[in-house]
Structure formats: structure tokens, C-alpha cells
Design a protein around this motif. Structure first.
Motif, PDB file in Angstrom:
ATOM      1  N   UNK A  58      12.804  14.343  -9.044  1.00  0.00           N
ATOM      2  CA  UNK A  58      11.499  14.987  -8.939  1.00  0.00           C
ATOM      3  C   UNK A  58      10.459  14.128  -9.646  1.00  0.00           C
ATOM      4  N   UNK A  59       9.381  13.816  -8.944  1.00  0.00           N
ATOM      5  CA  UNK A  59       8.290  13.007  -9.472  1.00  0.00           C
ATOM      6  C   UNK A  59       7.095  13.921  -9.745  1.00  0.00           C
ATOM      7  N   UNK A  60       6.485  13.761 -10.910  1.00  0.00           N
ATOM      8  CA  UNK A  60       5.249  14.467 -11.223  1.00  0.00           C
ATOM      9  C   UNK A  60       4.087  13.522 -10.989  1.00  0.00           C
ATOM     10  N   UNK A  61       3.069  13.976 -10.260  1.00  0.00           N
ATOM     11  CA  UNK A  61       1.949  13.122  -9.877  1.00  0.00           C
ATOM     12  C   UNK A  61       0.644  13.732 -10.365  1.00  0.00           C
ATOM     13  N   UNK A  62      -0.067  12.973 -11.213  1.00  0.00           N
ATOM     14  CA  UNK A  62      -1.382  13.386 -11.701  1.00  0.00           C
ATOM     15  C   UNK A  62      -2.464  12.657 -10.931  1.00  0.00           C
TER      16      UNK A  62
ATOM     17  N   UNK B 151       0.782  -1.229   0.000  1.00  0.00           N
ATOM     18  CA  UNK B 151       0.000   0.000   0.000  1.00  0.00           C
ATOM     19  C   UNK B 151       0.810   1.275   0.000  1.00  0.00           C
ATOM     20  N   UNK B 152       2.129   1.164   0.009  1.00  0.00           N
ATOM     21  CA  UNK B 152       2.982   2.347  -0.010  1.00  0.00           C
ATOM     22  C   UNK B 152       3.769   2.403  -1.320  1.00  0.00           C
ATOM     23  N   UNK B 153       4.071   3.629  -1.763  1.00  0.00           N
ATOM     24  CA  UNK B 153       4.797   3.828  -3.012  1.00  0.00           C
ATOM     25  C   UNK B 153       6.277   4.095  -2.720  1.00  0.00           C
ATOM     26  N   UNK B 154       7.140   3.424  -3.493  1.00  0.00           N
ATOM     27  CA  UNK B 154       8.582   3.602  -3.341  1.00  0.00           C
ATOM     28  C   UNK B 154       9.201   3.840  -4.714  1.00  0.00           C
ATOM     29  N   UNK B 155      10.231   4.659  -4.732  1.00  0.00           N
ATOM     30  CA  UNK B 155      10.983   4.908  -5.953  1.00  0.00           C
ATOM     31  C   UNK B 155      12.337   4.229  -5.850  1.00  0.00           C
ATOM     32  N   UNK B 156      12.667   3.427  -6.856  1.00  0.00           N
ATOM     33  CA  UNK B 156      13.999   2.845  -6.977  1.00  0.00           C
ATOM     34  C   UNK B 156      14.744   3.662  -8.018  1.00  0.00           C
ATOM     35  N   UNK B 157      15.845   4.284  -7.622  1.00  0.00           N
ATOM     36  CA  UNK B 157      16.526   5.210  -8.511  1.00  0.00           C
ATOM     37  C   UNK B 157      18.024   5.236  -8.234  1.00  0.00           C
TER      38      UNK B 157
ATOM     39  N   UNK C  95       9.633  16.418  -4.753  1.00  0.00           N
ATOM     40  CA  UNK C  95      11.090  16.288  -4.814  1.00  0.00           C
ATOM     41  C   UNK C  95      11.548  15.257  -3.786  1.00  0.00           C
ATOM     42  N   UNK C  96      12.289  14.279  -4.266  1.00  0.00           N
ATOM     43  CA  UNK C  96      12.779  13.211  -3.403  1.00  0.00           C
ATOM     44  C   UNK C  96      14.295  13.282  -3.307  1.00  0.00           C
ATOM     45  N   UNK C  97      14.814  12.906  -2.157  1.00  0.00           N
ATOM     46  CA  UNK C  97      16.266  12.974  -1.961  1.00  0.00           C
ATOM     47  C   UNK C  97      16.717  11.826  -1.077  1.00  0.00           C
ATOM     48  N   UNK C  98      17.821  11.223  -1.464  1.00  0.00           N
ATOM     49  CA  UNK C  98      18.429  10.150  -0.679  1.00  0.00           C
ATOM     50  C   UNK C  98      19.772  10.614  -0.141  1.00  0.00           C
ATOM     51  N   UNK C  99      20.214   9.976   0.902  1.00  0.00           N
ATOM     52  CA  UNK C  99      21.538  10.269   1.437  1.00  0.00           C
ATOM     53  C   UNK C  99      22.591   9.735   0.473  1.00  0.00           C
TER      54      UNK C  99
ATOM     55  N   UNK D  21      37.671   0.248 -17.617  1.00  0.00           N
ATOM     56  CA  UNK D  21      36.911   1.085 -16.686  1.00  0.00           C
ATOM     57  C   UNK D  21      36.043   0.193 -15.814  1.00  0.00           C
ATOM     58  N   UNK D  22      35.985   0.513 -14.546  1.00  0.00           N
ATOM     59  CA  UNK D  22      35.106  -0.188 -13.618  1.00  0.00           C
ATOM     60  C   UNK D  22      34.656   0.818 -12.572  1.00  0.00           C
ATOM     61  N   UNK D  23      33.370   0.784 -12.244  1.00  0.00           N
ATOM     62  CA  UNK D  23      32.835   1.695 -11.235  1.00  0.00           C
ATOM     63  C   UNK D  23      31.678   1.025 -10.520  1.00  0.00           C
ATOM     64  N   UNK D  24      31.289   1.604  -9.392  1.00  0.00           N
ATOM     65  CA  UNK D  24      30.169   1.095  -8.614  1.00  0.00           C
ATOM     66  C   UNK D  24      29.052   2.129  -8.633  1.00  0.00           C
ATOM     67  N   UNK D  25      27.834   1.686  -8.976  1.00  0.00           N
ATOM     68  CA  UNK D  25      26.673   2.569  -9.066  1.00  0.00           C
ATOM     69  C   UNK D  25      25.696   2.243  -7.944  1.00  0.00           C
ATOM     70  N   UNK D  26      25.457   3.163  -7.028  1.00  0.00           N
ATOM     71  CA  UNK D  26      24.477   2.911  -5.967  1.00  0.00           C
ATOM     72  C   UNK D  26      23.045   3.065  -6.497  1.00  0.00           C
ATOM     73  N   UNK D  27      22.125   2.323  -5.881  1.00  0.00           N
ATOM     74  CA  UNK D  27      20.696   2.494  -6.137  1.00  0.00           C
ATOM     75  C   UNK D  27      20.011   2.744  -4.808  1.00  0.00           C
ATOM     76  N   UNK D  28      19.061   3.684  -4.802  1.00  0.00           N
ATOM     77  CA  UNK D  28      18.374   4.071  -3.580  1.00  0.00           C
ATOM     78  C   UNK D  28      16.902   3.669  -3.657  1.00  0.00           C
ATOM     79  N   UNK D  29      16.323   3.390  -2.501  1.00  0.00           N
ATOM     80  CA  UNK D  29      14.893   3.137  -2.393  1.00  0.00           C
ATOM     81  C   UNK D  29      14.297   4.212  -1.501  1.00  0.00           C
ATOM     82  N   UNK D  30      13.427   5.051  -2.090  1.00  0.00           N
ATOM     83  CA  UNK D  30      12.911   6.231  -1.390  1.00  0.00           C
ATOM     84  C   UNK D  30      11.390   6.133  -1.297  1.00  0.00           C
ATOM     85  N   UNK D  31      10.872   6.286  -0.115  1.00  0.00           N
ATOM     86  CA  UNK D  31       9.427   6.289   0.077  1.00  0.00           C
ATOM     87  C   UNK D  31       8.848   7.601  -0.431  1.00  0.00           C
ATOM     88  N   UNK D  32       7.748   7.511  -1.180  1.00  0.00           N
ATOM     89  CA  UNK D  32       7.110   8.713  -1.730  1.00  0.00           C
ATOM     90  C   UNK D  32       6.038   9.203  -0.754  1.00  0.00           C
TER      91      UNK D  32
END
Length: 725
Positions: A579-583, A567-573, A593-597, A714-725
Motif C-alpha cells: 500500500x502506497x500513501x500519496x500526498x 513520466x510514469x511511476x513504478x514501484x520496485x518491491x 493498494x498495489x498487487x503483483x502476481x 540456508x539458501x532461498x530465492x527472493x522475487x522482486x516485482x515492478x508494478x505500475x502505480x
């Protein structure tokens, strides 16, 4: 330019011939099927089905990956049960870890996700022996026929599956809605005698039911002359945008899957197994609905063919199937995976086990909508536009007849003729014009101010101002006389709110608000209603749109995913800020506007070993990768991104093969969570001039450009965040 589509009376009755198949779930919902579509409680529906192999993914991630699939519009999960994954040695059963069929079905039940079990016994799925255990085929006993020894072994296998799936059929409150019997039977293996083949399919159905697999629907693959007994199993068809299994290293001819036509037969499927000159249907197309189960959501690379499916390919093929009358869109694969470790052998398809192809030992990425790593691919959004459309208009579309344009392309190589078909539901007064102007690896003409003339008995309508560039496709709605304003009294979209015609592509609805998408500066709307509430999104916005929880969300990044969990919305990014647009159903959109650490993870790569062949040339190079230790709970996921020159690469953790990759021109992404966030691993790279030997002069076909060599650069590490909307 103008083309004509004539609405004529069909030569056979449609939609009133219930097939002898169906049932109820525990809640009392009635499932049926006629010669047109599936029905639930007497109402037609078009399911979206996506393939995901539970035994090719870590169980800790099953639930989230299923939620991602649902976010993409998938309403039914299809999954193979590979025999070799569960009984690699005779009598040694394994339903633990990623092989835990019951645990997977329980998760599907808990989140309300229906399942279509593909129980074999033969599956293929690029699995070793097509899923048969080595012991089953080594003694030389007959398989895939009504041989007593084989049937006894299948009975024992299905008895084990039945025990694992006990209570999981929909009539018991479980998720299993349908079962597929065998795979490509009579096309890729099986007897040449159709009576013998049909008899075996009937035997398998009785055995499946005896094992507890009693469900509303049974299916069988129907292409290539495969055996489908009418009334006992529904035929499902397929189509792929290319053929990585083809027995050559040249570019494929132009693909007819990008042309609208009734009951499409993709002759390239299984061409590495079957050499049949005639691939006729064994079932009556007038008695069965047009269903698909293997629309390629991507393409799995082979050692000799490194094909690449562009998102435009995947979208256009699915649109052509839907516009041609398909009432089930089933994708193989929709979600990639990784092969489990075998106890006595590796479990991938290979030439060593009698196949024409060599595949990666571990990777089953399939370059599809959700990758092996769990990341969102661009094809995810491209298909989601179609799925949103079906979610809003599927009931009307399911009852629509299909009509084709008078002027058809001369061949798949015809890049000048605009391809189109119409699906018209006279009773609801609504039609949909499907337009495809895309052909894989071809440049199609642009079309400006194109007209389509819709002709029916006693009238006609001009659908004008069609502007579509080469490479694009779209679905345009139009009204026709004869329908009611309220959808025949059913709880449908109020069609009176739709324009008589528009050259903007239909996306979805939210209450009485209708969403379209178009990149035209000013889309055309004919007879727009005063009380109509239309929202025009761009194509890019539509690709990023998610319909859930009574709102339409539009993410900022194309690789972000919005999931609903309990029942809750989360953004994986991968973005620290988004910034999420909601209609909502009315009013202006809200911007959130969402922000992760922020998390930064350093990584170092160092060449530490170079093995040579007897001739002094490089056999492979190994690089030590050191990854900064991750503080628990700071990110949702880490992806290791690798760029290198070479034919293929492998990753070893503590000396054990963890993953591998056949070079295809993409960057290689590997999910690190599934390996417990290792702080050290080894990447082995094989030189591009030494592919796995093949009978084509050891040459390799590529769609994307690649550089020759043997070097990690080249090699790098890409983080992914889970943010509650």
C-alpha cells in the motif's frame, strides 16, 4: 541544558568572488561558481552527487540503476574511467559491453542525468594498480609526473576517451558537467615537491581540454596535502565512517567526522598509501567553496577488516558535513558494483599487486545505499531525508553562513555534549539548526528539553524544547529577523509559512505544504501561521518518502523503491502486495493498494565436494545449487539469498567465477538476472579459520557478529516485482 550559537560578521567576504571557471550548456544555461557555491543562471544550488561505476555493472541495467539513484535524490552521477578496463594490453582498446563509455553517457543524456567524469589517469577505486594497466608500470618508466613518455601515454589514453565522449560535453547537449583530474595526487603518490606536483596538474588540465573535455567545472581531491591549483580546479573533500584499508585489525578510534567543524580533513583516507605526518591543504579555503566528493555512502570490506557502516553512521556524517558548511554532498560509493572479467588478470586491488589490502575478485558491493545486487539498503532512506530537504531549501541553504556552538565536545569520544551548528541566511530570514547526537560505535546521552540560544547583534532567540535521543540527528528550521516574506523576490519557498521555531525535523515542501518528521508524541511549533499546512511524518515514514511527479509517495517497505520512468511511476518491491500513501499539495493523502502476481521459485542445495589441505583439514566445501526454471516475464528480478559460516564464498556458473563475497555478518544477496537466471550454480565456501594470509597474524576484524565454520545452512530465492502505480 543550554548552548549558545553567536551570529557574527565573517572575516572575509563571501559569495561575491566568482572563480575563473564556468560555461554554458547547449540550452544556454550559465554555470558558475564562487567561493561559496555552484550557481546556475545566477542562482546558488547544492548538488547531490553519487558515484556509480559503469564498467562495474551490466549495461542492460544502467538506466534503471540510474533511475534508482535519482529516486534517492542524486542529481549528478560521478564515475571513474579505469584505464586498465579499456587498455589492459597496450594498444588493445575495449569500449564494448560494460566498458561502453559512450553508451553510458548516451543513457545519462537521454534521462537528463548530469555526469562528473573522473578520468584519472590514476584513479585508485580499489582497482588493480589503481587503474593503471600492468604494461604501464612494468617497464619501470616514471608515472604521475611531467615525464615525456608518461605524458605521451596519457595523451593517447585521453584521446581515446575524448573520441568516446565526443558530443557528450554539456556545451554540446551532452551530460558531462564536470571533470576530475587525477586522484589524491600528492597524497597517495606523486612527487613530494609541490611545485612539480602543481605543474603536473596544470599539464593534465591542458591535456584534458585538448582531448575534448571542455566543461564548466574541473575538480581535484583536496585532502591529505593533495595538490590543487587555485583557480584551475575546485578542491573536493571526503570522509568515511571507518577505514577498512587501515593497516591493523583493531577497532578505530572515535571518528571526528561526527563533530561539526569547518573544512573537515579526514586523515584516515588513503592512510594505507600515505604516511605523511602533516596533511595540510594546498589551496586557499577562503577562495574555494567547501565541496565534498567522497563521503562514504558505505565501506568496501577488505580481507583483514570487515567493517560495517550502520545507516545512522552514514546519515550523521553527511549531516555533519552539510551543517559545517558543505555545498556539495558527493558520495563514494552510492551504488555498488561487480568487477568485470579481465583478459589477462583479475582486476581487483590485492597484496599481490603491491597494495596493503586484499579485496574480493568480483564484488564491489561497498555496503552502500544501493547494493551490488541493485537492492535498496537502509542507508538509502536515511540519506534521502537530507536530500529531500536540500531539494526544497538548497538555494537558501547554499547562501547561508555557518556558525558553531560555543560549547564543543572535548573530543569525538565525548558522548555527553550535544553537537550542533547553525547555517543562517540573513537575507532570507531563515536559519537551520543542525543537531547530531550520534557517534559511531558509542552510546550518546539522551537530551530532553534542551535549549539553544541564537545571538546576533541587537537580538537573540531561544530555540527550546529540543528532545533528541542518543544515536539521532536532525535539521530544525528557525526564523530570524531581517528577512523578507517572499525570499527576496525569488521563486523560493515562502518562508512566512514556516514556524518561528519547531523541534520537528524539516523534510521538504510540496507547493505551500511543508513536511516535517518527528517521533515525538506532540512536536512543538512556535508562532504557527493560520494558513500553514504542516504534515508531520514519523522518521520511518520519512525514510520511505519519495518526492516525484508533483506528489510525495510513502512506500510500505523500507527496501521498496519508487522510480519515475518516461513520466510514469513504478514501484520496485519484494512484496506481493503493498500500500502506497500519496500526498498532494493539498488535501488528505490517498492510499493506493498495489498487487503483483505471486511468484514462488524453489531452490535446492546439496554438498557435493569437500577439498582437503595437506594436513587433512578442510580447504573448502562446494554446494550444488539448483534453481527452478523461471518463466520469462513473471518477475522483475530474482535475488539469491545465502547464509553460511566461513571466511568467504564464491559462486561459479559453468565453471567460471561469477561473483564472490567476504563474510561480514550480513546475508549475501546476488542478483540472478545479470547471469541470465541460471538453473544451476556452485557455491564454494572457505573455512573461517583460513582467511587470505595477512601480516596481522592472519586475524580478521569484524563489526558484526559471525560464526566460525565452513557450512552452507540456508539458501532461498527472493522475487522482486515492478508494478505500475
Amino acid at each position: 541544558m543550554e548552548n549558545t550559537i553567536q551570529i557574527i560578521k565573517n572575516n572575509f567576504e563571501k559569495g561575491d568572488k566568482l572563480l575563473p571557471m564556468g560555461g554554458r550548456d547547449k540550452a544556454g544555461n550559465r554555470f558558475e561558481v564562487d567561493n561559496i557555491s555552484f550557481m546556475k543562471n545566477g542562482r546558488s544550488f547544492i548538488p547531490i552527487m553519487g558515484e556509480f561505476h559503469f564498467s562495474r555493472y551490466e549495461p542492460e541495467a544502467w538506466e534503471e540503476e540510474l533511475l534508482k539513484m535519482r529516486a534517492g535524490g542524486v542529481a549528478i552521477i560521478a564515475t571513474y574511467v579505469f584505464w586498465i578496463h579499456h587498455e589492459e594490453a597496450e594498444g588493445e582498446w575495449d569500449f564494448t559491453g560494460c566498458r561502453n563509455l559512450r553508451g553510458f553517457l548516451q543513457i545519462c543524456r537521454d534521462i537528463g542525468m548530469p555526469v562528473w567524469l573522473r578520468i584519472g589517469p590514476w584513479a585508485h577505486g580499489e582497482c588493480r594498480n589503481g587503474g593503471f594497466p600492468d604494461w604501464l608500470i612494468k617497464d619501470g618508466a616514471p608515472v604521475r609526473i611531467n615525464d615525456p613518455v608518461y605524458l605521451k601515454r596519457v595523451e593517447r589514453f585521453w584521446k581515446q576517451l575524448g573520441e568516446q565522449a565526443e558530443g557528450m560535453m554539456c556545451m554540446d547537449g551532452g551530460p558531462v558537467l564536470g571533470v576530475q583530474l587525477e586522484n589524491e595526487y600528492g597524497h597517495c603518490g606523486g612527487p613530494s615537491d609541490s611545485k612539480e606536483g602543481m605543474a603536473h596538474m596544470l599539464t593534465l588540465k591542458k591535456m584534458a581540454q585538448a582531448a575534448g573535455f571542455i566543461v564548466p567545472y574541473y575538480t581535484a581531491t583536496g585532502w591529505g596535502g593533495a595538490y590543487v591549483p587555485d583557480g584551475e580546479a575546485l578542491p573536493v573533500l571526503g570522509g568515511y565512517v571507518d577505514a577498512p584499508w587501515a593497516d591493523h585489525v583493531q577497532e578505530m578510534p572515535a571518528n571526528t567526522n561526527f563533530i561539526f567543524s569547518s573544512y573537515k580533513m579526514d586523515d584516515t583516507i588513503g592512510s594505507d598509501f600515505s604516511k605523511k605526518e602533516e596533511n595540510n591543504f594546498t589551496f586557499n579555503i577562503h577562495k574555494n567553496p567547501y565541496l565534498t566528493a567522497e563521503l562514504g555512502g558505505g565501506l568496501q570490506v577488505t580481507s583483514h577488516r570487515r567493517t560495517y557502516p550502520w545507516p545512522e553512521d552514514i546519515q550523521a556524517q553527511a549531516l555533519c558535513m552539510l551543517g559545517s558548511g558543505a555545498n556539495l554532498l558527493g558520495y563514494y560509493m552510492y551504488h555498488g558494483g561487480i568487477n568485470p572479467d579481465g583478459k589477462y588478470s583479475t582486476l581487483q586491488e590485492s597484496r599481490a599487486t603491491g597494495y596493503n589490502n586484499d579485496l574480493p575478485i568480483k564484488s564491489y558491493d561497498f555496503q552502500t545505499c544501493i547494493r551490488e545486487s541493485g537492492e535498496i539498503n537502509t542507508s538509502f532512506g536515511a540519506l534521502k531525508k537530507l536530500h529531500l530537504f536540500i531539494s526544497s531549501f538548497g538555494e537558501i541553504l547554499a547562501g547561508a553562513d555557518t556558525y558553531f556552538a560555543q560549547k564543543q565536545p572535548e573530543s569525538a569520544d565525548d558522548c555527553h555534549t550535544l553537537r550542533m551548528a547553525a547555517r543562517v541566511n540573513i537575507s532570507d530570514g531563515l536559519g537551520f539548526l543542525f543537531v547530531n547526537n550520534h557517534q559511531r560505535k558509542r552510546r550518546m546521552d539522551d537530551h530532553r528539553e534542551y535549549n539553544v540560544r541564537i545571538v546576533w547583534e541587537g537580538g537573540e532567540k531561544i530555540l527550546g524544547h529540543i528532545n533528541i535521543k542518543g544515536g539521532e540527528c536532525a535539521v530544525f528550521p528557525f526564523r530570524i529577523p531581517g528577512g523578507t516574506e517572499t525570499g527576496n523576490g525569488k521563486e523560493l519557498m515562502p518562508v512566512s509559512l514556516l514556524p518561528a521555531w519547531t523541534n520537528a525535523s524539516l523534510l521538504c515542501r510540496l507547493g505551500k505544504r511543508i513536511f516535517f518528521w518527528s517521533d515525538l508524541e506532540r512536536p512543538y511549533f512556535e508562532s504557527e501561521k493560520e494558513d500553514a499546512d504542516y504534515v508531520i511524518l514519523t522518521k520511518a515514514q520519512a525514510d520511505r518518502a519519495f518526492l516525484t511527479g508533483g506528489h510525495l509517495y510513502i512506500t510500505e517497505r523500507p527496501d521498496s523503491c519508487l522510480i519515475e520512468d518516461k513520466g510514469q511511476q513504478f514501484l520496485l518491491t519484494k512484496a506481493e502486495k503493498e500500500t502506497i500513501m500519496i500526498y498532494s499539495g493539498t488535501g488528505a493523502p490517498e492510499q493506493v493498494k498495489l498487487e503483483a502476481t505471486s511468484v514462488k521459485v524453489s531452490v535446492k542445495a546439496e554438498l557435493f565436494r569437500e577439498e582437503q589441505d595437506t594436513d587433512g583439514s578442510a580447504a573448502y566445501k562446494e554446494y550444488m545449487i539448483q534453481i527452478e526454471k523461471l518463466t520469462a516475464g513473471t518477475v522483475h528480478q530474482l535475488y539469491l539469498e545465502t547464509e553460511y559460516d566461513g571466511d568467504r564464498a564464491e559462486v561459479y556458473i559453468n565453471g567460471k567465477l561469477a561473483d564472490d563475497w567476504f563474510t561480514n555478518g550480513e546475508k549475501w544477496h546476488m542478483a540472478l538476472k545479470r547471469f541470465g537466471y541460471p538453473e544451476e550454480l556452485v557455491i564454494r565456501i572457505y573455512p573461517s579459520n583460513k582467511p587470505i594470509p595477512n601480516p596481522y597474524g592472519n586475524k580478521v576484524y569484524y563489526d558484526l557478529p559471525v560464526k566460525e565454520g565452513c557450512e552452507l545452512y540456508d539458501v532461498k530465492v527472493l522475487p522482486e516485482y515492478k508494478i505500475k502505480i
